[in-house]
Design a protein around this motif. Structure first.
Motif, PDB file in Angstrom:
ATOM      1  N   TYR A  79       0.835  -1.213   0.000  1.00 50.17           N
ATOM      2  CA  TYR A  79       0.000   0.000   0.000  1.00 50.17           C
ATOM      3  C   TYR A  79       0.868   1.261   0.000  1.00 50.17           C
ATOM      4  CZ  TYR A  79      -4.241  -2.710   0.757  1.00 50.17           C
ATOM      5  OH  TYR A  79      -5.293  -3.580   0.604  1.00 50.17           O
ATOM      6  N   HIS A 136      -7.975  -4.190   8.396  1.00 49.44           N
ATOM      7  CA  HIS A 136      -8.369  -4.018   7.001  1.00 49.44           C
ATOM      8  C   HIS A 136      -8.824  -2.583   6.749  1.00 49.44           C
ATOM      9  CE1 HIS A 136      -8.172  -8.381   6.687  1.00 49.44           C
ATOM     10  NE2 HIS A 136      -8.950  -8.462   7.756  1.00 49.44           N
ATOM     11  N   SER A 138      -9.417   1.107   6.197  1.00 47.58           N
ATOM     12  CA  SER A 138      -8.746   2.412   6.282  1.00 47.58           C
ATOM     13  C   SER A 138      -7.317   2.304   6.770  1.00 47.58           C
ATOM     14  CB  SER A 138      -9.537   3.337   7.209  1.00 47.58           C
ATOM     15  OG  SER A 138      -9.624   2.794   8.506  1.00 47.58           O
ATOM     16  N   TYR A 140      -4.964   0.243   6.050  1.00 43.78           N
ATOM     17  CA  TYR A 140      -4.024   0.027   4.950  1.00 43.78           C
ATOM     18  C   TYR A 140      -4.204   1.057   3.839  1.00 43.78           C
ATOM     19  CZ  TYR A 140      -2.582  -4.313   7.139  1.00 43.78           C
ATOM     20  OH  TYR A 140      -2.063  -5.217   8.017  1.00 43.78           O
ATOM     21  N   LEU A 141      -5.439   1.486   3.608  1.00 39.64           N
ATOM     22  CA  LEU A 141      -5.663   2.484   2.559  1.00 39.64           C
ATOM     23  C   LEU A 141      -4.960   3.804   2.874  1.00 39.64           C
ATOM     24  CD1 LEU A 141      -9.417   1.886   1.646  1.00 39.64           C
ATOM     25  CD2 LEU A 141      -7.394   1.274   0.313  1.00 39.64           C
ATOM     26  N   ILE A 144      -1.534   4.612   1.256  1.00 39.19           N
ATOM     27  CA  ILE A 144      -1.343   5.167  -0.090  1.00 39.19           C
ATOM     28  C   ILE A 144      -1.012   6.660  -0.031  1.00 39.19           C
ATOM     29  CG2 ILE A 144      -2.410   5.559  -2.335  1.00 39.19           C
ATOM     30  CD1 ILE A 144      -3.987   2.968  -1.922  1.00 39.19           C
TER      31      ILE A 144
END
Length: 259
Positions: A79, A136, A138, A140-141, A144
């Motif tokens: 990510y 899971h 947010s 890992y998101l 980015i």
């Protein structure tokens, strides 16, 4: 063509940076770009390009050592890489537009700021003070946009990506120290590779200097990475932070005070 004296100087700079990279997974590029701009005769822009090339080679070599010891967690790295790769392209473009003195002063300030993070982490050894709960979504998101920011800094200064990747993996993803160091080495190598390509396209890369510095960093980085995987890193992180802070002050003095 590089003289023998220049080759020895570049190898020495690479070896010092490689020691820091292998021990802490960060700080090596900060040292490399600072010493190159101060003592090698390269401009700040050329030092950034050479550092990115050397970091690509040395960081990947260090990553392989940590992978051998199973000190790697790929999921957060993926990510972060999704953001850092486009970010480094933006940073390289911005670096091309900045005047030499301004870029050098900004690099000095970045060195001093990041040294504080390294020192605090080494002093407390605390885990995840900015950690985001959940496995899971947010958690890992968010990697980015964080990766994009770090990539932009790396393309701009040729350095500090490893430091910020290390901090994010430690404090946000709450990884164990050794896995954070291994992940930082992998991400630094990937980001620096794309940054090297960008700087080459802008004409701010000296490939021979980058390869020589990289050779020195690979040799010392492999040795220090093996040592780090068998020891505690708290005191080592303090030593790195002091050196990085000192180099930051030296860069600022060189650009603001000295003619």
């Amino acid at each position: 063509m590089l003289s023998l004296e220049s080759i020895i100087m570049l190898l020495a700079i690479g070896s010092l940076a490689g020691l820091m990279l292998g021990l802490a997974g960060a700080g090596g590029a900060l040292i490399m770009v600072s010493l190159l701009s101060l003592f090698s005769g390269l401009s700040v822009h050329e030092s950034v390009g050479a550092t990115l090339m050397a970091s690509t080679l040395a960081s990947f070599s260090v990553f392989l050592i940590y992978r051998r010891y199973r000190s790697i967690d790929l999921k957060p790295c993926i990510y972060l890489a999704l953001g850092s790769i486009p970010g480094v392209q933006l940073g390289a473009f911005m670096a091309k537009l900045l005047p030499e003195n301004q870029l050098g002063c900004m690099l000095g300030a970045i060195l001093m700021i990041t040294s504080i993070f390294l020192w605090e982490r080494g002093k407390t050894g605390s885990s995840g003070c900015f950690r985001i709960d959940g496995e899971h979504g947010s958690r890992y998101l968010l990697g980015i946009p964080m990766g994009f920011t770090v990539g932009t800094i790396s393309g701009l200064f040729g350095a500090s990506a490893g430091v910020w990747f290390l901090i994010i993996l430690l404090l946000v993803f709450d990884l164990p120290v050794h896995k954070a160091v291994g992940g930082s080495a992998l991400l630094t190598s990937m980001t620096a590779c794309f940054g090297t390509i960008a700087h080459y396209s802008y004409g701010t890369l000296n490939p021979l200097a980058g390869m020589v510095v990289g050779a020195g960093a690979i040799a010392s980085g492999n040795l220090s990475a093996r040592f780090a995987n068998r020891s505690t890193e708290r005191m080592l992180r303090k030593v790195v932070s002091i050196l990085v802070f000192s180099l930051g002050m030296l860069m600022l003095i060189n650009k603001l005070i000295l003619p």
